[in-house]
Design an enzyme around this catalytic site. Sequence first.
Site, PDB file in Angstrom:
ATOM      1  N   LYS A  39     -49.886 -13.476  23.216  1.00  0.00           N
ATOM      2  CA  LYS A  39     -50.115 -14.654  22.430  1.00  0.00           C
ATOM      3  C   LYS A  39     -50.019 -16.032  22.976  1.00  0.00           C
ATOM      4  CE  LYS A  39     -45.639 -13.167  20.516  1.00  0.00           C
ATOM      5  NZ  LYS A  39     -44.731 -14.387  20.494  1.00  0.00           N
ATOM      6  N   TYR A 258     -37.417 -46.527  28.476  1.00  0.00           N
ATOM      7  CA  TYR A 258     -37.226 -46.886  27.151  1.00  0.00           C
ATOM      8  C   TYR A 258     -35.755 -47.040  26.632  1.00  0.00           C
ATOM      9  CZ  TYR A 258     -42.336 -46.973  26.073  1.00  0.00           C
ATOM     10  OH  TYR A 258     -43.620 -46.945  26.159  1.00  0.00           O
ATOM     11  N   MET A 306     -44.156 -40.851  27.568  1.00  0.00           N
ATOM     12  CA  MET A 306     -45.248 -39.961  27.079  1.00  0.00           C
ATOM     13  C   MET A 306     -45.948 -39.512  28.185  1.00  0.00           C
ATOM     14  SD  MET A 306     -48.256 -40.674  24.107  1.00  0.00           S
ATOM     15  CE  MET A 306     -47.000 -41.114  23.081  1.00  0.00           C
TER      16      MET A 306
END
Lengths: 366, 366
Positions: A39, A258, A306
């Site tokens: 799965k 950041y 990101m």
Amino acid sequence: MKDPNSSAGILTIDMVELARNWQRLKSSLNNADCGAVIKAEAYGLGAGRAIIQLCQAGCKEFFVALIDEGVYLRKVLSDVSLEANIHILGGPMFAGQALEEHNLIPVLNSLEDLALWKRKHPQAPADIHVDTGMARLGLSPSDVVILQKEPQRIKGLNIAYVISHLACSEDSKTTMNADQLKSFRQALTLFPGCKASLANSSGIFLGDKYFFNLARPGAALYGINPTPGKPNPMSQVIKLQGKILQVREVNVPQTVGYGATHQIKEKGRIATVGVGYADGYPRSLSNKGFGFLGGVRVPIVGRVSMDLTTFDVSNVPKQLAHPGALIDLIGPIIPVDDVADAAGTIGYEILTSLGHRYQRIYKTSN
Amino acid sequence: MKDPNSSAGILTIDMVELARNWQRLKSSLNNADCGAVIKAEAYGLGAGRAIIQLCQAGCKEFFVALIDEGVYLRKVLSDVSLEANIHILGGPMFAGQALEEHNLIPVLNSLEDLALWKRKHPQAPADIHVDTGMARLGLSPSDVVILQKEPQRIKGLNIAYVISHLACSEDSKTTMNADQLKSFRQALTLFPGCKASLANSSGIFLGDKYFFNLARPGAALYGINPTPGKPNPMSQVIKLQGKILQVREVNVPQTVGYGATHQIKEKGRIATVGVGYADGYPRSLSNKGFGFLGGVRVPIVGRVSMDLTTFDVSNVPKQLAHPGALIDLIGPIIPVDDVADAAGTIGYEILTSLGHRYQRIYKTSN
């Protein structure tokens, strides 16, 4: 479509080790069969490739979560003229005709599922899931009592397997496993002559009482340690490498990333790699995770962002830390379980989060 | 390919609100232009759809991380005969001919990038990235000193924008923003007459000193609050709903899920939804997150597992909590920032992790 040169991350998936892991589990199961849980895209590695590889290795029982996954994998098998049973753990609800059309075996999880299946497809095979302690899917203890009183609810059904699922199998010391085993055996008396399946990856290592007719490993196939606290009997299947985009000489005082969470205290070098949390390299590794470059451990400094992660490469010989060089992020040298530990999660979530911007290389021979 | 009936999760993406968020940011920028950061599949929402929607709304400057992303989006635009500038934040390294062939604008992050570009494509436009405090990508302060001494390194380059990136813009009280602004202004004296860009989403709310010629919002476009601690000026763009697969009456004593982390103390009902961490619904929400069903807050009980999450629906009227009913997981009633708070991360990671098993519905009109 991806240009290997322009890829900022390279994910190598070793299909030979995947098949070897499956053989290893199978050989420890005495006469019981070994299925495979594929799965969620085979835990992020690619279910289409995995089902073909494992089917060719001898696996005949595959488990997915959703009907869509089963429909896709039936087509994959059929395109290469292979056959296997595909079971749908999420059940038959909302299926329309898809189960029948694509020859998929649903897991019946409730009295409603049983009634639906008996009404619509009494001859087609189905599994019955008895919940013995997850309280997630499956017939509850009170449902089992109802079946004892009203055996006509299951009469005439074509039962492939009666299954249950262990909640704490990776903890060999808890009494929960023995409790679930006992409940499962009790429930099985309702289904004389039916085949049964209980063990997941870790369940295989709890001893032959847990084998029944079929084991359903997932995690261990993909290199996650099924015996936490003991040496990992499985091989690592993936290697993830991030490409250095830029190397920066830094001097005090300066912060990185950041939120300015990392303060540089000494002169050194920072390498910025083109892999970030959008690629499934979790943000929780910020200031905690690490990679390896030229055999040297390189810690993450600052926040994972990101698309980029910054590593302290001050201890790596200068000629090895250059734009284009690859930092190992996951793999034999940093097993997926170690990355998960650093990120505060489990290897399963690391694997299923693997992103789609990597160049993926499938290794099919040694 | 996905059968809406068999989907266990539904992700609705409101393209009208996306465009409206962009307009809202643009209108607050006086005469400065408003670009859009659509890297990482427009923060998980679908970059192909986003670039068309925003281009039609008037946006002409788009930013992605990787060359592969730019190549794909150039094709998307060209297929519908739209034009816009596409900038590659990760830089020109390892590009081969892709930048030229697909008319992509690289961000030059280092002296090596400058030399490469000057040698290969002196006429083609490029951005120059000056690092003012991220220590991630961009020319370092010592690189800027070198450029001051050796201006021939940039002479003749066709500079589209000189850019920098704020590290702490969501914190309007830190001195870091003013420090970065000052460094950026200093660096800009090297590039007289060039257009400049500094503000990301939160930077737009720091005042017009930060506007320069172009803002580069990402997060705010997608509904993340650019002004944490104050009301969110943006609209929510996504709605994520999970379908109930099974509802279970529970009685004391019983545990729920893997590791038996949740102990049921009272009689109640548990709903199992077909969404889990493989769908990007983070495991760190285990026993912490919540959804809404029929206006009632329903807490997650037990661990989020790979494909399933269990909610306590005891307080929901029985006729509303049934297989097939949808529990709101993210959306106007539970903003993405709130989900991120519960998960111990930021909205950005929630969005970029959104999975691929959902039925995705793109709303293009009110």
